[in-house]
Design an enzyme around this catalytic site. Structure first.
Site, mmCIF file in Angstrom:
data_model
loop_
_atom_site.group_PDB
_atom_site.id
_atom_site.type_symbol
_atom_site.label_atom_id
_atom_site.label_comp_id
_atom_site.label_asym_id
_atom_site.label_seq_id
_atom_site.Cartn_x
_atom_site.Cartn_y
_atom_site.Cartn_z
ATOM 1 N N HIS A 31 113.898 63.914 49.569
ATOM 2 C CA HIS A 31 113.723 63.900 51.043
ATOM 3 C C HIS A 31 112.586 64.918 51.342
ATOM 4 C CE1 HIS A 31 117.293 61.605 52.125
ATOM 5 N NE2 HIS A 31 117.778 62.054 50.939
ATOM 6 N N THR A 32 111.743 65.045 50.637
ATOM 7 C CA THR A 32 110.362 65.780 50.852
ATOM 8 C C THR A 32 109.425 64.964 51.388
ATOM 9 O OG1 THR A 32 109.913 65.631 48.740
ATOM 10 C CG2 THR A 32 110.841 67.710 49.429
ATOM 11 N N ASP A 163 108.701 55.569 47.630
ATOM 12 C CA ASP A 163 109.342 54.468 46.745
ATOM 13 C C ASP A 163 108.181 53.537 46.727
ATOM 14 O OD1 ASP A 163 111.438 55.631 47.136
ATOM 15 O OD2 ASP A 163 112.433 54.247 48.393
ATOM 16 N N TYR A 215 120.719 58.956 56.889
ATOM 17 C CA TYR A 215 119.077 58.857 56.642
ATOM 18 C C TYR A 215 118.225 59.431 57.629
ATOM 19 C CZ TYR A 215 114.729 58.220 54.217
ATOM 20 O OH TYR A 215 113.241 58.479 53.895
HETATM 21 C C1 GLA Z 1 114.862 56.746 49.857
HETATM 22 C C2 GLA Z 1 113.523 56.598 50.825
HETATM 23 C C3 GLA Z 1 112.232 57.665 50.390
HETATM 24 C C4 GLA Z 1 112.672 59.067 50.044
HETATM 25 C C5 GLA Z 1 114.103 59.191 49.396
HETATM 26 C C6 GLA Z 1 114.651 60.637 49.526
HETATM 27 O O1 GLA Z 1 114.579 56.199 48.780
HETATM 28 O O2 GLA Z 1 113.299 55.202 50.764
HETATM 29 O O3 GLA Z 1 111.314 57.414 51.170
HETATM 30 O O4 GLA Z 1 113.026 59.505 51.395
HETATM 31 O O5 GLA Z 1 115.225 58.282 50.125
HETATM 32 O O6 GLA Z 1 113.727 61.321 48.626
#
Ligand code: GLA
Length: 371
Positions: A31-32, A163, A215
């Site tokens: 979540h960074t 991702d 989220y």
């Molecule tokens: C999901 C989102 C990413 C990231 C993660 C948490 O995978 O798609 O962008 O924020 O959560 O690290």
């Protein structure tokens, strides 16, 4: 190649290009990314293969070897789309008038619902194939940004860049240290086997309904806290105690997680560069506790996977990805692999949880052309 045969059968000719893009796990830095911070993912051996030939009209024909009918669906470019097809149509939409339609066949082997970013793999595979056939000259990072934009603006999921960047940029045998503000990145060798270790993915096979809403809520809390603190993003908080004194409740907890998580990423990178991979376990554990107690994105299944794997002999473990289900990762000495799996399976059975699935995670190659 299966996807090429399916393409020929559906469209009567060979595809002009075939690209493969992988899913990912995140070693640390959760979540960074949408706080302009640091992440350290690596690509997994599972991914999406896209066979593609451009069309000179505004039609997308799309075939998936995984989705039911075995027949291609036909969708106008720039139209609304449903389900998994949104990730493909979204990428074409973001390219605007640089491309017209395409005939596409998709084959994927990312375990579904495991939180290993099958959607990013799909976006990046299609974006890379389009970049190739139209000679757009986009860099892997530009393809990642395009894919993220498709997910943000077309699919409506306000994800960060991690991702898609992992899928586009990772290298075999390495983790990707990414600064989500500058978008500068560096690969770092991650040779666990030579240290007698392996990274075990524990797929809880549970995904909680409200994950998407939570989220977006976390993201909004971080943005609100940054405004109160007078910084562009939580990445910029340098005096943690001072910042915490200005905040209350959930925002206070979220900020403590983000600031300490960024430090943990940097510390873990330092250990890897010093060749001290056996020492990273404590940082994994600390990250999990912070995600559980401060960021509040874990789940009972993820917590149990972490606790039971450590009881079984893992050197460290944490949830990976967005949370609320999906997978945990555990750093396990090779000789303890069976005892860790047994410990987690038994703990799940005792609590009446659905049996977890175990997957070995070796760092794989990012997006590449197959044919
Ligand atoms: C999901 C989102 C990413 C990231 C993660 C948490 O995978 O798609 O962008 O924020 O959560 O690290």
């Amino acid at each position: 190649m299966r996807v090429v045969e399916a393409f020929r059968a559906a469209y009567g000719a060979s595809p002009q290009t075939v690209w493969r893009a992988p899913g990912r796990v995140n070693l640390i830095g959760e979540h960074t990314d949408y706080n302009d911070g640091f992440v350290l993912p690596f690509a997994v051996p599972w991914g999406v293969t896209a066979a593609l030939t451009p069309r000179d009209d505004d039609t997308i024909r799309l075939l998936s070897l995984q989705s039911g009918s075995g027949e291609p669906v036909t969708i106008p470019t720039h139209a609304d789309a449903q389900g998994w097809t949104r990730y493909v149509v979204g990428v074409l939409d973001m390219l605007g008038d640089k491309v017209r339609g395409a005939d596409i066949a998709i084959d994927g082997d990312v375990p579904q619902g495991a939180g290993l970013s099958s959607s990013a793999a799909l976006e990046v595979a299609v974006a890379s194939a389009l970049n190739d056939v139209h000679a757009l000259g986009m860099t892997p990072m530009e393809l990642a940004l395009l894919s993220q934009k498709a997910e943000n603006d077309f699919v409506g999921m306000p994800c960060g860049i991690m991702d898609q960047a992992a899928s586009a940029l990772c290298e075999e045998g390495k983790a990707l240290f990414l600064d989500c503000r500058s978008l500068g990145s560096r690969t770092i060798p991650l040779d666990l086997a030579s240290h007698g270790l392996s990274m075990l993915i524990i797929d809880t096979q549970v995904h909680h309904e409200h994950a998407g809403g939570e989220y977006a809520k976390r993201r909004a809390e971080c943005e609100s806290a940054a405004r109160k603190l007078g910084v562009a993003a939580l990445r910029d908080v340098t005096d943690l105690a001072g910042a915490l004194a200005q905040l209350q409740g959930d925002e206070r907890k979220r900020v403590e997680h983000i600031v300490t998580e960024n430090h943990r990423v940097e510390a873990l990178v330092g250990l890897l560069r010093a060749g001290a991979v056996t020492e990273i376990g404590a940082l994994l554990n600390a990250s999990h506790l912070s995600l559980r107690d401060l960021y509040e994105v874990s789940s009972p299944e993820l917590d149990l996977a972490v606790e039971a794997s450590i009881r079984g002999g893992a050197r460290g473990a944490r949830m990976t990805g967005g949370g609320f289900g999906g997978s945990a990762i555990a750093l396990v000495p090779l000789e303890r692999l069976e005892s860790v799996k047994e410990s987690v399976s038994n703990a799940y059975a005792e609590r009446g949880f659905k049996a977890p699935r175990f997957l070995p995670a070796t760092p794989a190659q990012g997006a590449h052309r197959l044919a």
